[in-house]
Design a protein around this motif. Structure first.
Motif, PDB file in Angstrom:
ATOM      1  N   GLY A 127      -2.515  11.492  -0.055  1.00 44.24           N
ATOM      2  CA  GLY A 127      -1.897  10.251   0.411  1.00 44.24           C
ATOM      3  C   GLY A 127      -0.961  10.439   1.584  1.00 44.24           C
ATOM      4  N   GLY A 142      -9.423   6.781   6.114  1.00 45.51           N
ATOM      5  CA  GLY A 142      -9.397   7.994   5.314  1.00 45.51           C
ATOM      6  C   GLY A 142     -10.760   8.656   5.215  1.00 45.51           C
ATOM      7  N   ARG A 195      -1.342   5.502  -3.569  1.00 48.73           N
ATOM      8  CA  ARG A 195      -2.581   4.803  -3.913  1.00 48.73           C
ATOM      9  C   ARG A 195      -3.710   5.084  -2.916  1.00 48.73           C
ATOM     10  NH1 ARG A 195      -3.310   3.357  -8.989  1.00 48.73           N
ATOM     11  NH2 ARG A 195      -2.000   1.652  -9.749  1.00 48.73           N
ATOM     12  N   LEU A 196      -3.359   5.431  -1.691  1.00 50.34           N
ATOM     13  CA  LEU A 196      -4.377   5.515  -0.639  1.00 50.34           C
ATOM     14  C   LEU A 196      -5.378   6.634  -0.889  1.00 50.34           C
ATOM     15  CD1 LEU A 196      -2.222   4.777   2.538  1.00 50.34           C
ATOM     16  CD2 LEU A 196      -3.542   3.194   1.108  1.00 50.34           C
ATOM     17  N   LEU A 199      -7.926   5.475  -3.304  1.00 52.77           N
ATOM     18  CA  LEU A 199      -8.918   4.590  -2.698  1.00 52.77           C
ATOM     19  C   LEU A 199      -9.999   5.389  -1.965  1.00 52.77           C
ATOM     20  CD1 LEU A 199      -6.572   1.816  -1.277  1.00 52.77           C
ATOM     21  CD2 LEU A 199      -8.347   1.490  -2.978  1.00 52.77           C
ATOM     22  N   ALA A 212      -5.622  -2.262   2.999  1.00 51.85           N
ATOM     23  CA  ALA A 212      -6.159  -1.194   2.151  1.00 51.85           C
ATOM     24  C   ALA A 212      -7.589  -0.855   2.551  1.00 51.85           C
ATOM     25  CB  ALA A 212      -6.101  -1.608   0.681  1.00 51.85           C
ATOM     26  N   LEU A 250      -7.402   1.168   5.764  1.00 52.77           N
ATOM     27  CA  LEU A 250      -6.894   2.517   5.514  1.00 52.77           C
ATOM     28  C   LEU A 250      -7.920   3.375   4.782  1.00 52.77           C
ATOM     29  CD1 LEU A 250      -3.308   1.378   4.562  1.00 52.77           C
ATOM     30  CD2 LEU A 250      -3.869   2.847   6.515  1.00 52.77           C
ATOM     31  N   THR A 251      -8.670   2.763   3.877  1.00 51.32           N
ATOM     32  CA  THR A 251      -9.750   3.489   3.213  1.00 51.32           C
ATOM     33  C   THR A 251     -10.804   3.908   4.232  1.00 51.32           C
ATOM     34  OG1 THR A 251      -9.389   2.222   1.183  1.00 51.32           O
ATOM     35  CG2 THR A 251     -11.495   3.356   1.392  1.00 51.32           C
ATOM     36  N   PHE A 259       1.484   0.619   5.508  1.00 48.74           N
ATOM     37  CA  PHE A 259       1.592   1.294   4.217  1.00 48.74           C
ATOM     38  C   PHE A 259       3.017   1.803   4.057  1.00 48.74           C
ATOM     39  CE2 PHE A 259       0.029   4.212   7.405  1.00 48.74           C
ATOM     40  CZ  PHE A 259       0.733   5.403   7.196  1.00 48.74           C
ATOM     41  N   ASN A 316       0.797  -1.231   0.000  1.00 49.16           N
ATOM     42  CA  ASN A 316       0.000   0.000   0.000  1.00 49.16           C
ATOM     43  C   ASN A 316       0.833   1.287   0.000  1.00 49.16           C
ATOM     44  OD1 ASN A 316      -2.748  -1.052   0.056  1.00 49.16           O
ATOM     45  ND2 ASN A 316      -2.206  -1.865   2.060  1.00 49.16           N
ATOM     46  N   PHE A 371      -1.832  10.406   5.398  1.00 50.58           N
ATOM     47  CA  PHE A 371      -1.943   9.177   6.191  1.00 50.58           C
ATOM     48  C   PHE A 371      -0.774   9.046   7.161  1.00 50.58           C
ATOM     49  CE2 PHE A 371      -5.041   7.951   3.003  1.00 50.58           C
ATOM     50  CZ  PHE A 371      -5.938   7.175   3.724  1.00 50.58           C
ATOM     51  N   VAL A 397       1.581   5.099  -0.332  1.00 50.62           N
ATOM     52  CA  VAL A 397       0.632   6.161   0.018  1.00 50.62           C
ATOM     53  C   VAL A 397       0.019   6.826  -1.211  1.00 50.62           C
ATOM     54  CG1 VAL A 397       1.577   6.672   2.295  1.00 50.62           C
ATOM     55  CG2 VAL A 397       2.510   7.834   0.300  1.00 50.62           C
TER      56      VAL A 397
END
Length: 379
Positions: free
Chosen positions: A111, A103, A69-70, A73, A96, A99-100, A151, A65, A114, A67
């Motif tokens: 990102g 978020g 990409r986060l 998501l 993921a 973390l989603t 992550f 993961n 996070f 960051v």
């Protein structure tokens, strides 16, 4: 205790997810997985079975993961107005999902924001409520049993951890038939990761009889059933026992932490060694490093490992472990992954950065030179 409300287990358990959403009044699920699972017929069947409840599908989860990409998501979850996140796959997919959920609850849009919620940055008190999470694991990394999520800060190539009990999946679905899709090398190396959980929690300085009993049982089960499932992915009975053992290996991690093998492994993972493989490489060396300080615990571990292979005369725990690893045919050396000396020195630095968070209950003091020597032995 972790905040898991329900565990659905057994062959075909994944088919109960639509009813579980209905039972909980959830209507808009975001499904997260990687490319491999996302391309399977079984995943497509689940999406079809969910119908309108499958509000969004994301099949680009990356290992560890990063960051970058986060934020993507979180944006997807917002766009589909998700009221639940379903992580399907290995530890990265389930992390993921956590973390989603984090978020969305905290209103994170970038990102790198996070990072403010990582252990190394102090784990600030949450201001919002994360989305509920359903976890459907297809490996034995055991991410589904706690509120920890990993992550990678892709600017420093350092692995970060967040840890909040409220991120623990509410429902866990253990379907050994779905696990048959997992490549055997990934299945076996994540099984070794579960062994690493069990060993490090059992000899932590604040080990508790409750968690230790579960860890020893997990160790015995994995040593017996992991070789069976590595040869036959359709042995669903043995696969489910492995899933249950992974559960037992990590149920107490919010109270009794993992240790040095994991700390080194986190940073080897950020440097490019696959998750799970890191435990195959580091664990026997770390056990020898701790041998004198953990002799009573390692004696029990050695007996459990020997019993699993049918012997009443155990070798030392690290030797028993190496016999098991030889049977499984897992990678054993860092050099197989082409890491440079500079990358290894970064692993030393980043590992010591986890001293307070991950190595805080180490059976003996750990220095940077100790980590450097262990990496040399494992190279």
């Amino acid at each position: 205790m972790p905040r898991i409300e329900r565990v659905i287990e057994g062959e075909g358990a994944v088919q109960q997810i639509p009813a579980e959403l209905e039972r909980r009044g959830l209507k808009r699920a975001l499904l997260l997985t990687g490319k491999s699972i996302g391309a399977t017929e079984q995943f497509g069947d689940l999406v079809n079975a969910l119908g309108e409840k499958a509000a969004g599908v994301y099949t680009r989860v990356e290992a560890h993961n990063p960051v970058k990409r986060l934020a993507e998501l979180v944006e997807v979850a917002l766009n589909v107005d998700a009221d639940v996140v379903i992580g399907i796959g290995g530890g990265s997919a389930i992390d993921a999902a956590k973390l989603t959920a984090l978020g969305i609850g905290e209103g994170i849009h970038e990102g790198h924001d996070f990072l403010r919620y990582s252990i190394s940055h102090g784990l600030p008190e949450l201001k919002g409520n994360p989305l509920p999470v359903i976890a459907v694991p297809t490996t034995l990394s055991a991410a589904e049993w706690n509120g920890v999520a990993a992550f990678v800060d892709d600017t420093t190539n350092t692995k970060e951890l967040t840890r909040y009990l409220v991120l623990t999946p509410n429902t866990v679905v253990l379907d050994p038939a779905l696990c048959a899709l997992t490549p055997r090398n990934l299945w076996t190396t994540t099984g070794v990761r579960a062994i690493d959980h069990a060993i490090e929690i059992a000899y932590a300085t604040n080990a508790h009889p409750f968690t230790t009993a579960l860890c020893v049982a997990a160790l015995r089960t994995l040593a017996a059933d992991l070789p069976r499932t590595s040869l036959d992915p359709n042995n669903v009975e043995a696969a489910l026992r492995c899933q249950q053992a992974a559960w037992m290996s990590l149920v107490g991690v919010h109270n009794v932490p993992v240790g040095l093998s994991h700390a080194i492994g986190h940073q080897l993972g950020a440097a490019g060694v696959p998750h799970g493989v890191t435990s195959c490489i580091t664990l026997p060396h770390v056990m020898r490093f701790y041998a004198e300080a953990t002799e009573p615990q390692q004696t029990v571990m050695a007996a459990a490992l020997a019993e699993a292979r049918g012997s009443a005369v155990p070798l030392s725990a690290p030797e028993e472990l190496e016999l098991l690893f030889a049977t499984l045919g897992v990678p054993r050396q860092i050099r197989e992954f082409g890491l440079s000396p500079e990358a290894l020195e970064n692993v030393v630095r980043a590992t010591m950065g986890e001293a307070e968070a991950v190595i805080r209950q180490a059976p003996r003091t750990v220095t940077a030179e100790d980590v450097r020597e262990l990496l040399k032995q494992a190279y």
